[in-house]
Design a protein around this motif. Structure first.
Motif, short mmCIF file in Angstrom:
data_model
loop_
_atom_site.label_atom_id
_atom_site.label_comp_id
_atom_site.label_asym_id
_atom_site.label_seq_id
_atom_site.Cartn_x
_atom_site.Cartn_y
_atom_site.Cartn_z
N PHE A 65 -4.42 6.42 3.12
CA PHE A 65 -3.32 6.91 2.28
C PHE A 65 -2.35 7.78 3.08
O PHE A 65 -1.13 7.62 2.96
CB PHE A 65 -3.90 7.71 1.12
N ARG A 95 -10.59 6.68 2.75
CA ARG A 95 -9.61 6.69 1.66
C ARG A 95 -8.40 7.55 2.02
O ARG A 95 -7.26 7.18 1.77
CB ARG A 95 -10.27 7.21 0.38
N THR A 99 -5.29 10.17 -6.39
CA THR A 99 -4.36 9.91 -7.48
C THR A 99 -3.14 9.09 -7.06
O THR A 99 -2.41 8.58 -7.91
CB THR A 99 -3.84 11.23 -8.08
N GLY A 100 -2.90 9.01 -5.73
CA GLY A 100 -1.74 8.29 -5.25
C GLY A 100 -0.45 9.06 -5.37
O GLY A 100 0.64 8.50 -5.26
N GLN A 101 -0.55 10.37 -5.62
CA GLN A 101 0.63 11.23 -5.66
C GLN A 101 0.23 12.64 -5.24
O GLN A 101 -0.95 12.96 -5.20
CB GLN A 101 1.26 11.25 -7.06
N SER A 140 0.83 -1.20 0.00
CA SER A 140 0.00 0.00 0.00
C SER A 140 0.86 1.25 0.00
O SER A 140 1.92 1.30 0.63
CB SER A 140 -0.90 0.02 1.24
N LEU A 141 0.38 2.26 -0.73
CA LEU A 141 1.05 3.56 -0.73
C LEU A 141 0.76 4.30 0.56
O LEU A 141 -0.34 4.22 1.10
CB LEU A 141 0.56 4.41 -1.91
N SER A 167 -4.94 11.54 -2.27
CA SER A 167 -5.36 10.16 -2.00
C SER A 167 -6.06 9.55 -3.20
O SER A 167 -6.04 8.34 -3.40
CB SER A 167 -6.27 10.11 -0.77
#
Length: 216
Positions: free
Chosen positions: A44, A40, A193-195, A2-3, A191
Motif C-alpha cells: 500500500f 499489506r 482502510t485504503g485511506q 492498486s491503491l 493500509s
C-alpha cells in the motif's frame, strides 16, 4: 488498479542529532524491518526516506520496502535547513507520482512525516513551504509533524497541515522511537482502510489538533 500512498519520512539529521546518531539509525532500521515484513503495508505505502541538515539527502528513493535490503546509515551534522528540504520534497513528489501512475497505480495524496528536534536555521523557509503545500498544485502533500528536543511548537504549527505531535518532555531518543512507532501505526491503519488513518495515541507525545484543517 492498486491503491498507493506515496510516503515521505523526512528526518532532521542536523548537528543537534549527532549525539543520537546511533539511536536514529537503529530506529530507522526498525522502521525498515517492520515495513519490509508487513506485506499489506509495503504493498500500500511506497516509502522514501529523506535526511536533512545543511543539505538534503534522499536516503532511500520512493520504494517498495520489501525490495530494499537494508536502511543506509544516516550521518548527522550541519544546520537545520527547512527551505531546501521543502524544495527537494516538491521535486521528489512530482517525479514519484508520475512514476507511480506510469506503473498503473491509483495514487493517493502524498503524505510527509516530518521529524525534527530543532527550529529552522534558514530565514526564508516559509516561501518554500507555501509552494510545497499550495492547494493550486494538484499534488500538494499532507504533512504530519513530530517535534521533540528543541523543536519550536509555533513553527511546527505552521508546517503540520494534517496532524501535529509535540514531545511531552521525554528524552530525544525515546521521543524519536515513539515518533517512528506512531508513523508505523498510521501506515498500518491506513493500509487496512485504503485511506489516511492517523494514529493519534503516540507514546511520549501530545497530539495537537491542527488549526488549518481542510476538506480533502
Amino acid at each position: 488498479m492498486s491503491l498507493c500512498l506515496p510516503t515521505y519520512v523526512v528526518i532532521d539529521a542536523s548537528s543537534s542529532m549527532k549525539p543520537h546518531e546511533a539511536v536514529l539509525n537503529a530506529t530507522l532500521s526498525r522502521l525498515h524491518y517492520n515495513l519490509a515484513t508487513n506485506p499489506r503495508v509495503s504493498e500500500f505505502a511506497r516509502v522514501s526516506v529523506i535526511a536533512f541538515s545543511t543539505d538534503v539527502h534522499v536516503v532511500i528513493p520512493m520504494s517498495d520496502m520489501e525490495q530494499v535490503p537494508n536502511m543506509p546509515e544516516v550521518i548527522c551534522g550541519g544546520r537545520t535547513d527547512y527551505g531546501k528540504t521543502f524544495d527537494r520534497l516538491r521535486e521528489c513528489i512530482e517525479q514519484d507520482v508520475s512514476s507511480l501512475r506510469a506503473q498503473h497505480y491509483s495514487v493517493l495524496r502524498p503524505t510527509v512525516f516530518f521529524l525534527t528536534d530543532g527550529g529552522p536555521t534558514d530565514a526564508n523557509w516559509r516561501k518554500s513551504f507555501r509552494e510545497l503545500v499550495d492547494r493550486n498544485r494538484p499534488r500538494y502533500p499532507h504533512v504530519i509533524a513530530y517535534g521533540f528536543g528543541g523543536a519550536e511548537r509555533g513553527v511546527l504549527q505552521v508546517v503540520a497541515t494534517k496532524a501535529l505531535f509535540i514531545a511531552d518532555g521525554t528524552d530525544t531518543e525515546s521521543a524519536l522511537s515513539g515518533a517512528i512507532s506512531g508513523l508505523l501505526n498510521t501506515l498500518i491503519a491506513s493500509s487496512q482502510t485504503g485511506q489516511m488513518q492517523i494514529a493519534t495515541d503516540v507514546k511520549g507525545f501530545e497530539y495537537v489538533q491542527v488549526a488549518q484543517e481542510y476538506v480533502d
